[in-house]
Design a protein around this motif. Sequence first.
Motif, short mmCIF file in Angstrom:
data_model
loop_
_atom_site.label_atom_id
_atom_site.label_comp_id
_atom_site.label_asym_id
_atom_site.label_seq_id
_atom_site.Cartn_x
_atom_site.Cartn_y
_atom_site.Cartn_z
N GLY A 74 0.81 -1.22 0.00
CA GLY A 74 0.00 0.00 0.00
C GLY A 74 0.84 1.26 0.00
N ILE A 75 2.00 1.20 -0.64
CA ILE A 75 2.93 2.33 -0.66
C ILE A 75 2.79 3.09 -1.98
CG2 ILE A 75 5.38 2.99 -0.68
CD1 ILE A 75 5.90 0.51 1.07
N THR A 76 2.66 4.38 -1.89
CA THR A 76 2.62 5.24 -3.07
C THR A 76 3.52 6.45 -2.83
OG1 THR A 76 0.70 6.47 -2.24
CG2 THR A 76 0.26 4.56 -3.67
N VAL A 77 3.82 7.16 -3.91
CA VAL A 77 4.62 8.39 -3.82
C VAL A 77 3.75 9.54 -4.31
CG1 VAL A 77 6.72 9.59 -4.54
CG2 VAL A 77 6.74 7.10 -4.25
N SER A 78 3.57 10.54 -3.49
CA SER A 78 2.69 11.65 -3.84
C SER A 78 3.33 12.57 -4.88
CB SER A 78 2.34 12.47 -2.60
OG SER A 78 3.47 13.18 -2.13
N ASP A 79 2.47 13.28 -5.60
CA ASP A 79 2.97 14.26 -6.57
C ASP A 79 3.77 15.35 -5.88
OD1 ASP A 79 1.75 12.88 -8.61
OD2 ASP A 79 -0.03 14.17 -8.67
N ASP A 80 3.36 15.72 -4.67
CA ASP A 80 4.08 16.76 -3.92
C ASP A 80 5.49 16.31 -3.59
OD1 ASP A 80 1.89 18.42 -4.00
OD2 ASP A 80 1.22 17.98 -1.96
N ALA A 81 5.65 15.03 -3.22
CA ALA A 81 6.99 14.51 -2.89
C ALA A 81 7.88 14.50 -4.14
CB ALA A 81 6.87 13.10 -2.32
N ILE A 82 7.30 14.13 -5.27
CA ILE A 82 8.06 14.12 -6.52
C ILE A 82 8.48 15.53 -6.90
CG2 ILE A 82 7.92 13.66 -9.00
CD1 ILE A 82 5.98 11.36 -8.30
N GLN A 83 7.55 16.48 -6.77
CA GLN A 83 7.86 17.86 -7.12
C GLN A 83 8.93 18.43 -6.21
OE1 GLN A 83 6.52 19.52 -9.85
NE2 GLN A 83 8.15 20.99 -9.36
N LEU A 103 19.16 18.03 -19.59
CA LEU A 103 18.21 17.02 -20.05
C LEU A 103 18.27 16.87 -21.57
CD1 LEU A 103 15.01 17.80 -17.90
CD2 LEU A 103 16.89 16.23 -17.41
N ASP A 104 18.29 18.01 -22.26
CA ASP A 104 18.34 17.98 -23.72
C ASP A 104 19.61 17.27 -24.21
OD1 ASP A 104 15.97 19.37 -23.78
OD2 ASP A 104 16.89 21.32 -24.15
N ALA A 105 20.72 17.53 -23.52
CA ALA A 105 22.00 16.95 -23.92
C ALA A 105 22.00 15.43 -23.73
CB ALA A 105 23.14 17.57 -23.11
N ASN A 106 21.16 14.93 -22.82
CA ASN A 106 21.12 13.50 -22.54
C ASN A 106 19.88 12.82 -23.12
OD1 ASN A 106 23.41 12.65 -20.48
ND2 ASN A 106 22.75 14.72 -19.93
N GLY A 107 19.13 13.56 -23.95
CA GLY A 107 17.95 12.98 -24.56
C GLY A 107 16.84 12.67 -23.58
N LEU A 108 16.75 13.47 -22.52
CA LEU A 108 15.77 13.23 -21.47
C LEU A 108 14.72 14.34 -21.45
CD1 LEU A 108 18.30 12.26 -18.66
CD2 LEU A 108 16.97 10.71 -20.08
N THR A 109 13.63 14.07 -20.75
CA THR A 109 12.56 15.06 -20.60
C THR A 109 12.26 15.26 -19.13
OG1 THR A 109 10.77 13.42 -20.61
CG2 THR A 109 11.52 14.27 -22.76
N LYS A 110 11.57 16.35 -18.84
CA LYS A 110 11.15 16.62 -17.47
C LYS A 110 10.28 15.49 -16.94
CE LYS A 110 8.63 20.16 -14.81
NZ LYS A 110 8.00 21.51 -14.89
N GLU A 111 9.42 14.95 -17.79
CA GLU A 111 8.53 13.87 -17.38
C GLU A 111 9.32 12.61 -17.05
OE1 GLU A 111 8.06 15.85 -20.02
OE2 GLU A 111 6.47 17.01 -19.05
N SER A 112 10.36 12.30 -17.83
CA SER A 112 11.14 11.09 -17.56
C SER A 112 11.93 11.23 -16.27
CB SER A 112 12.08 10.78 -18.73
OG SER A 112 13.07 11.78 -18.89
N VAL A 113 12.40 12.44 -15.98
CA VAL A 113 13.11 12.68 -14.72
C VAL A 113 12.16 12.48 -13.54
CG1 VAL A 113 14.26 14.41 -13.31
CG2 VAL A 113 14.82 14.22 -15.73
N LYS A 114 10.96 13.02 -13.65
CA LYS A 114 9.99 12.87 -12.55
C LYS A 114 9.61 11.41 -12.36
CE LYS A 114 7.93 17.45 -12.21
NZ LYS A 114 6.68 18.22 -12.12
N GLU A 115 9.53 10.65 -13.45
CA GLU A 115 9.23 9.23 -13.32
C GLU A 115 10.38 8.51 -12.63
OE1 GLU A 115 7.70 5.40 -13.48
OE2 GLU A 115 6.76 7.39 -13.47
N ASN A 116 11.61 8.90 -12.94
CA ASN A 116 12.75 8.31 -12.27
C ASN A 116 12.74 8.63 -10.77
OD1 ASN A 116 15.55 7.02 -12.43
ND2 ASN A 116 16.00 8.99 -11.46
N ILE A 117 12.40 9.87 -10.45
CA ILE A 117 12.29 10.26 -9.05
C ILE A 117 11.23 9.41 -8.34
CG2 ILE A 117 11.55 12.11 -7.49
CD1 ILE A 117 12.83 14.09 -9.50
N ARG A 118 10.10 9.21 -9.03
CA ARG A 118 9.04 8.39 -8.43
C ARG A 118 9.53 6.97 -8.15
NH1 ARG A 118 5.09 4.67 -9.43
NH2 ARG A 118 5.93 4.23 -11.50
N MET A 119 10.22 6.37 -9.13
CA MET A 119 10.71 5.00 -8.95
C MET A 119 11.79 4.94 -7.87
SD MET A 119 9.08 2.74 -10.52
CE MET A 119 10.22 1.55 -9.81
#
Length: 287
Positions: A74-83, A103-119
């Motif tokens: 029952g563990i989740t990560v809140s949007d506030d914690a990710i932000q 991010l641009d230099a590494n072919g990454l996006t803001k969304e992919s970074v936030k997903e990594n933070i979540r994981m």
Amino acid sequence: MTINSRFIKIFAVPVALAMLLTGCGESSDYVATVDGEKILQTELDEALRDQYGADVLDTLINNKIVELEATKEGITVSDDAIQAEYDELVESYGGEDSLQEALDANGLTKESVKENIRMYQLTKDVIASSIDISDEELTQYFEENKDDYGQQEQVVASHIFLEDEATAKEVEAKIKAGEDFAELAKAYSTDTDTSEDGGDLGYISRGQMDEQFEEAAFALEKGAVSGVVQSAEGYHIIKVTDKVPAEEAVFEDVKDEVYETVLESRINEEYMTWLTEKQEQYKIVKK
């Protein structure tokens, strides 16, 4: 391998490679031409799969295990914690624009970074749920690392930086004659990062600046201005506007911070063992 990777180890290869494993990319597309001869998207996909596919697939499998375990607990990560984590990352890069360049230099996006933070946070929370840390363990760590938690002696200082001694002596004479330090910093200092702020360097701890600079700065009383101080970089005139004395840490005041440090260490120590045990509990089939 440790899990406290955040941005640096979002993937060892661009995030887009994960998409390649699922067959994204149109077979009729091409990615480059050489004298009119096409290099097809499918050729690029195949090369990337051959070179990185196994590593990316293993990452996706491990992430799936974490997500399944999180659901059980029952563990989740809140949007506030990710932000909040993302905001820290922005600050560490000196602003949103600088981070975006990285991010641009590494072919990454803001969304992919936030997903990594979540994981990252989800993995940390899942493993943490199985770790017990005693007060004795926390106390021992604190005693062994007490200096890291105490208040270091600091000075709040400004400086006027000059590249030649003659100009430094000229500015020194103006200060002695009563001219304003901040205005002289704006007019004369060649430290462009601080000159417009009147030479303000903020809080300085020992070990941050040149040895000659620090020796002079820490010897000054609050409100005092030095003479010309020569360092390896050039010539400084230093003004100390405040002093913060050293203060020994009290365990109860920093207990939460110590706990987070010890927990992070324990998670990194136990991650691979935990993951191996979980991999044995799930039926994993690679096609």
